[in-house]
Design a protein around this motif. Structure first.
Motif, short mmCIF file in Angstrom:
data_model
loop_
_atom_site.label_atom_id
_atom_site.label_comp_id
_atom_site.label_asym_id
_atom_site.label_seq_id
_atom_site.Cartn_x
_atom_site.Cartn_y
_atom_site.Cartn_z
N PRO A 56 0.82 -1.22 0.00
CA PRO A 56 0.00 0.00 0.00
C PRO A 56 0.85 1.27 0.00
CG PRO A 56 -0.83 -1.56 1.63
CD PRO A 56 0.44 -2.15 1.08
N LYS A 57 0.30 2.29 -0.61
CA LYS A 57 0.87 3.65 -0.64
C LYS A 57 2.12 3.79 -1.50
CE LYS A 57 -1.69 5.67 0.85
NZ LYS A 57 -3.04 5.72 0.20
N SER A 58 2.26 2.87 -2.46
CA SER A 58 3.44 2.89 -3.32
C SER A 58 3.16 3.51 -4.67
CB SER A 58 3.96 1.46 -3.51
OG SER A 58 4.25 0.89 -2.26
N THR A 60 -0.03 2.98 -6.32
CA THR A 60 -0.87 2.02 -7.04
C THR A 60 -1.91 2.71 -7.91
OG1 THR A 60 -0.73 0.86 -4.92
CG2 THR A 60 -2.01 -0.21 -6.65
N HIS A 61 -2.57 3.75 -7.38
CA HIS A 61 -3.59 4.45 -8.17
C HIS A 61 -2.99 5.04 -9.44
CE1 HIS A 61 -5.77 4.13 -4.39
NE2 HIS A 61 -6.86 4.52 -5.00
N TRP A 62 -1.85 5.63 -9.29
CA TRP A 62 -1.13 6.26 -10.40
C TRP A 62 -0.85 5.22 -11.49
CZ3 TRP A 62 4.45 8.60 -9.48
CH2 TRP A 62 4.83 9.36 -10.60
N LEU A 63 -0.26 4.10 -11.08
CA LEU A 63 0.11 3.07 -12.04
C LEU A 63 -1.11 2.37 -12.64
CD1 LEU A 63 3.29 1.65 -10.43
CD2 LEU A 63 3.01 2.14 -12.87
N THR A 194 9.66 1.85 -9.75
CA THR A 194 9.55 2.41 -8.40
C THR A 194 8.86 3.77 -8.50
OG1 THR A 194 11.61 3.67 -8.39
CG2 THR A 194 11.75 1.35 -7.71
N TYR A 195 8.29 4.17 -7.38
CA TYR A 195 7.63 5.47 -7.30
C TYR A 195 8.65 6.56 -7.64
CZ TYR A 195 4.74 9.22 -5.38
OH TYR A 195 3.98 10.35 -5.22
N GLU A 196 9.87 6.37 -7.15
CA GLU A 196 10.91 7.38 -7.35
C GLU A 196 11.31 7.47 -8.82
OE1 GLU A 196 11.08 4.91 -4.95
OE2 GLU A 196 10.39 6.21 -3.34
N MET A 255 -6.77 10.50 -1.00
CA MET A 255 -5.96 9.54 -1.74
C MET A 255 -4.82 10.23 -2.49
SD MET A 255 -5.58 6.44 -1.85
CE MET A 255 -7.00 5.50 -1.30
N TYR A 256 -5.10 11.45 -2.99
CA TYR A 256 -4.06 12.21 -3.69
C TYR A 256 -3.59 13.27 -2.71
CZ TYR A 256 -6.01 9.53 -7.43
OH TYR A 256 -6.44 8.47 -8.18
N ARG A 257 -2.59 12.96 -1.94
CA ARG A 257 -2.20 13.80 -0.81
C ARG A 257 -1.12 14.79 -1.21
NH1 ARG A 257 1.50 13.89 3.44
NH2 ARG A 257 2.72 12.36 2.27
N LYS A 258 0.13 14.31 -1.31
CA LYS A 258 1.24 15.21 -1.62
C LYS A 258 1.95 14.83 -2.92
CE LYS A 258 4.45 17.99 0.81
NZ LYS A 258 4.94 18.40 2.11
N GLY A 259 2.13 13.53 -3.09
CA GLY A 259 2.68 13.06 -4.37
C GLY A 259 4.14 13.41 -4.60
P1 A3P Z 1 1.40 10.56 -0.65
O1 A3P Z 1 0.51 10.19 0.48
O2 A3P Z 1 2.85 10.54 -0.27
O3 A3P Z 1 1.02 11.83 -1.32
P2 A3P Z 1 -1.45 4.20 -3.42
O4 A3P Z 1 -2.14 4.55 -4.68
O5 A3P Z 1 -0.60 2.97 -3.53
O6 A3P Z 1 -2.40 4.17 -2.26
O7 A3P Z 1 -0.40 5.35 -3.13
C1 A3P Z 1 -0.83 6.63 -2.75
C2 A3P Z 1 0.32 7.58 -2.88
O8 A3P Z 1 0.57 7.85 -4.26
C3 A3P Z 1 0.01 8.91 -2.22
O9 A3P Z 1 1.27 9.42 -1.78
C4 A3P Z 1 -0.54 9.69 -3.41
O10 A3P Z 1 -0.54 11.09 -3.26
C5 A3P Z 1 0.43 9.24 -4.49
N1 A3P Z 1 -0.10 9.44 -5.84
C6 A3P Z 1 -1.33 9.17 -6.31
N2 A3P Z 1 -1.44 9.51 -7.60
C7 A3P Z 1 -0.25 10.03 -7.96
C8 A3P Z 1 0.26 10.61 -9.18
N3 A3P Z 1 -0.49 10.69 -10.25
N4 A3P Z 1 1.53 11.05 -9.17
C9 A3P Z 1 2.30 10.97 -8.07
N5 A3P Z 1 1.87 10.46 -6.89
C10 A3P Z 1 0.61 9.99 -6.84
#
Ligand code: A3P
Length: 296
Positions: A56-58, A60-63, A194-196, A255-259
């Motif tokens: 979680p929080k890696s 996933t929504h983005w990908l 990776t997210y990075e 869900m879209y917090r800081k990114g």
């Molecule tokens: P932060 O809480 O650090 O902002 P998941 O989708 O696995 O739950 O991960 C959520 C994390 O991905 C959150 O990180 C969220 O803001 C970030 N995120 C979601 N969409 C993103 C995007 N399009 N680009 C970059 N980060 C994104």
């Protein structure tokens, strides 16, 4: 399934479901959740299924948004949320009814997933994120979603995270299991990002993933997908949909917090960071995984 309230050092609790010692979130609980989860390994796959596997929080929504656009070959906003294809929260019937090609996603260990994926060698997109940023993101997730009933403090959270008193267990175990899976199955079609890396050069990663998925497309399409999946755009255009799948404490989906990469520096004290590094060294001894904690 039994509900468990996991306490931290100050007694604040986080509510999860306990599946024989493996914790899952409560809030998607289907009426027969236990039966569904236990039957998940037996579900049938399709050859063109793509599975997105992440802790979680890696990101996933983005990908999921990116991979969905790629397999549909359309640079167009996906009008649903990734939870509709999240294996541990949907019923088998909904899974069977998803149109092909399916972009499935999950945070559970590979052994809980349909074993037919392995037989058919369905493509896996596996993504990692540095565990300090994951911890911060997970803390905010837990604090904001009503169903966790959690109001713990950050100062107690790092030890909770390290111990795995959160849904889906520890980041360490999840990451080590995937490292082992890849070492044991070197011919398996799996791409690691990776997210990075995604933040560093989204277009490069989108291009790599498109190639892995054998998407027939041009550079303009890849650029369009990348742009549509930019954090600001997704936050603006997907937030309303997120409201439908989880209860958010202040009524605003988080869900879209800081990114960002490196937000952990605004949260971890020096002592917490040193403690985390020492636990990391111990738990990840022998691992080749090298998280990037900053982009600079
Ligand atoms: P932060 O809480 O650090 O902002 P998941 O989708 O696995 O739950 O991960 C959520 C994390 O991905 C959150 O990180 C969220 O803001 C970030 N995120 C979601 N969409 C993103 C995007 N399009 N680009 C970059 N980060 C994104």
């Amino acid at each position: 399934m039994p509900i468990k309230k996991l306490p931290d050092n100050s007694g604040a609790t986080l509510t999860v479901v306990d599946l024989d010692g493996y914790y899952l979130p409560t809030f998607y609980e289907l009426e027969d959740h236990e039966e569904q989860i236990r039957s998940l390994p037996k579900w049938k796959a399709r050859d063109d299924d793509v599975i997105l596997c992440t802790y979680p929080k890696s990101g996933t929504h983005w990908l999921w948004e990116i991979v969905s656009m790629l397999v549909q070959n359309k640079a167009k906003r996906i009008q649903t949320v990734k939870q509709t294809a999240m294996l541990e929260v949907i019923a088998e019937e909904s899974y069977d009814n998803l149109p092909s090609p399916r972009v499935l996603n999950s945070h559970v260990y590979f052994e809980y997933l349909p074993q037919d994926f392995a037989k058919r060698k369905c493509k896996i997109v596996y993504a990692m994120r540095n565990p300090k940023d994951v911890a911060v993101s997970f803390y905010n997730h837990h604090s904001k979603i009503i169903e966790y009933d959690f109001s713990g403090k950050w100062e107690d959270y790092v030890s909770r995270f390290v111990k795995g008193d959160v849904d889906y267990g520890t980041w360490f175990e999840y990451t080590l299991k995937w490292e082992k899976f890849m070492a044991d199955n070197q011919d398996y079609p799996i791409i690691v990002t990776t997210y990075e890396d995604m933040k560093e050069d989204s277009l490069r990663e989108v291009t790599r993933i498109a190639k892995f998925l054998e998407v027939d497309c041009d550079q303009a399409f890849l650029q369009e997908v990348t742009d549509l999946c930019h954090f600001d755009k997704m936050k603006k255009e997907k937030n309303a949909l997120e409201e439908q799948v989880a209860g958010w404490k202040d009524g605003k989906p988080g869900m879209y917090r800081k990114g960002d990469v490196g937000d952990w520096k605004n949260w971890f004290t020096v002592a917490q960071s040193e403690y985390f590094d020492s636990v990391y060294m111990e738990k990840m001894k022998g691992s080749k995984v090298q998280p990037r904690y900053t982009l600079r």
